[in-house]
Design an enzyme around this catalytic site. Structure first.
Site, mmCIF file in Angstrom:
data_model
loop_
_atom_site.group_PDB
_atom_site.id
_atom_site.type_symbol
_atom_site.label_atom_id
_atom_site.label_comp_id
_atom_site.label_asym_id
_atom_site.label_seq_id
_atom_site.Cartn_x
_atom_site.Cartn_y
_atom_site.Cartn_z
ATOM 1 N N GLU A 1 0.833 -1.205 0.000
ATOM 2 C CA GLU A 1 0.000 0.000 0.000
ATOM 3 C C GLU A 1 0.866 1.254 0.000
ATOM 4 O O GLU A 1 0.526 2.255 -0.642
ATOM 5 C CB GLU A 1 -0.949 -0.025 1.199
ATOM 6 C CG GLU A 1 -2.011 -1.116 1.060
ATOM 7 C CD GLU A 1 -2.943 -1.209 2.249
ATOM 8 O OE1 GLU A 1 -4.152 -1.430 2.036
ATOM 9 O OE2 GLU A 1 -2.482 -1.068 3.402
ATOM 10 N N GLU B 1 -3.746 -10.122 3.737
ATOM 11 C CA GLU B 1 -4.738 -9.779 4.756
ATOM 12 C C GLU B 1 -5.953 -10.709 4.734
ATOM 13 O O GLU B 1 -6.573 -10.966 5.773
ATOM 14 C CB GLU B 1 -5.200 -8.323 4.560
ATOM 15 C CG GLU B 1 -4.196 -7.276 4.975
ATOM 16 C CD GLU B 1 -3.267 -6.855 3.851
ATOM 17 O OE1 GLU B 1 -2.709 -5.763 3.912
ATOM 18 O OE2 GLU B 1 -3.086 -7.652 2.894
#
Length: 258
Positions: A111, A131
């Site tokens: 990210e 995740e």
């Protein structure tokens, strides 16, 4: 300097090295420090381009520091002025940022990389958003990744949590170039020097146009882009005249950013 960041200025280029052994994971204090660093870069009259990379040869960034999490750091902890990793939510950052991915780039590390404008990767680097395996939403990547690569590829990648190696990342357009590790920073510095020598008002206008027109139909975006203050500033600048004069006079332009 000591601490989680190693910062060096090379002319108009700011190099930021994330250095938190063993995995260059980011906790909230590091995120806040990164935000302060990128804000200073954004607001500096002397700095034109930034390079973000990681220390060592194994990890670029493994994302959120789970050791900090195990010690009570909340996912909602204050991440600082620039949001996660100091870069993902920093407003009005209209200067080029290069990310040199020197190794494993997963979770919040990806990210952070996605917040840069140009991503270079070492040959051995790989990317993942694991995740899904622990029931966590990669919320920042869910917004930014489909804007970098085809939507269906982004969805499959996030849904499965699988690894994507550097060649595949280049094939989908996530990565601009893949290089041997020893060539990664020289190439990043070469590219940064090229950009630092370019017209800052044009870079600012390009980033502003992209940011503000992503969700607007094409023709409306064309019309809207001309009204942006950054574009008008560029059109009416001394640099605009200097570019034309330099072309006619067959010389290198001298950009002043005004």
């Amino acid at each position: 300097m000591s601490g989680p960041l190693k910062i060096e200025q090379r002319g108009a280029v700011l190099e930021i090295v994330l250095d938190r052994p063993k995995a260059n994971a980011i906790d909230a204090p590091t995120s806040r420090l990164m935000g302060e660093t990128f804000r200073e870069f954004r607001d500096s009259d002397n700095l034109k381009v930034a390079i973000l990379t990681g220390a060592g040869e194994k990890f670029f960034c493994a994302g959120w520091d789970l050791k900090a999490a195990s010690n009570g750091e909340s996912p909602n902890a204050d991440q600082g002025v620039g949001g996660w990793a100091g870069l993902t939510e920093l407003t009005n950052l209209n200067k080029p940022v290069i990310c040199a991915v020197n190794g494993i780039c997963i979770g919040g590390g990806l990210e952070a990389a996605l917040a840069a404008d140009i991503i270079l990767a070492a040959e051995h680097a790989y990317f993942a958003l694991p995740e899904i395996n622990v029931g966590v939403v990669p919320n920042l990547a869910a917004v930014s990744l489909p804007r970098r690569i085809p939507r269906n590829v982004a969805l499959e990648f996030m849904f499965t949590g699988r690894r994507m190696d550097a060649p595949e990342a280049k094939r989908w357009g996530l990565v601009h170039d893949v290089l041997p590790l020893e060539d990664l920073m020289p190439r990043a510095r070469e590219l940064a020097a090229l950009l630092a020598d370019g017209p800052p008002l044009v870079f600012a206008a390009i980033k502003d146009i992209i940011r503000r027109t992503e969700d607007i139909p094409e023709q409306a975006a064309f019309d809207y882009s001309r009204s942006l203050a950054s574009v008008q500033k560029c059109f009416n600048s001394e640099d605009q005249l200097e570019g034309a004069r330099a072309f006619v006079e067959k010389r290198k332009p001298e950009w002043k950013g005004i």
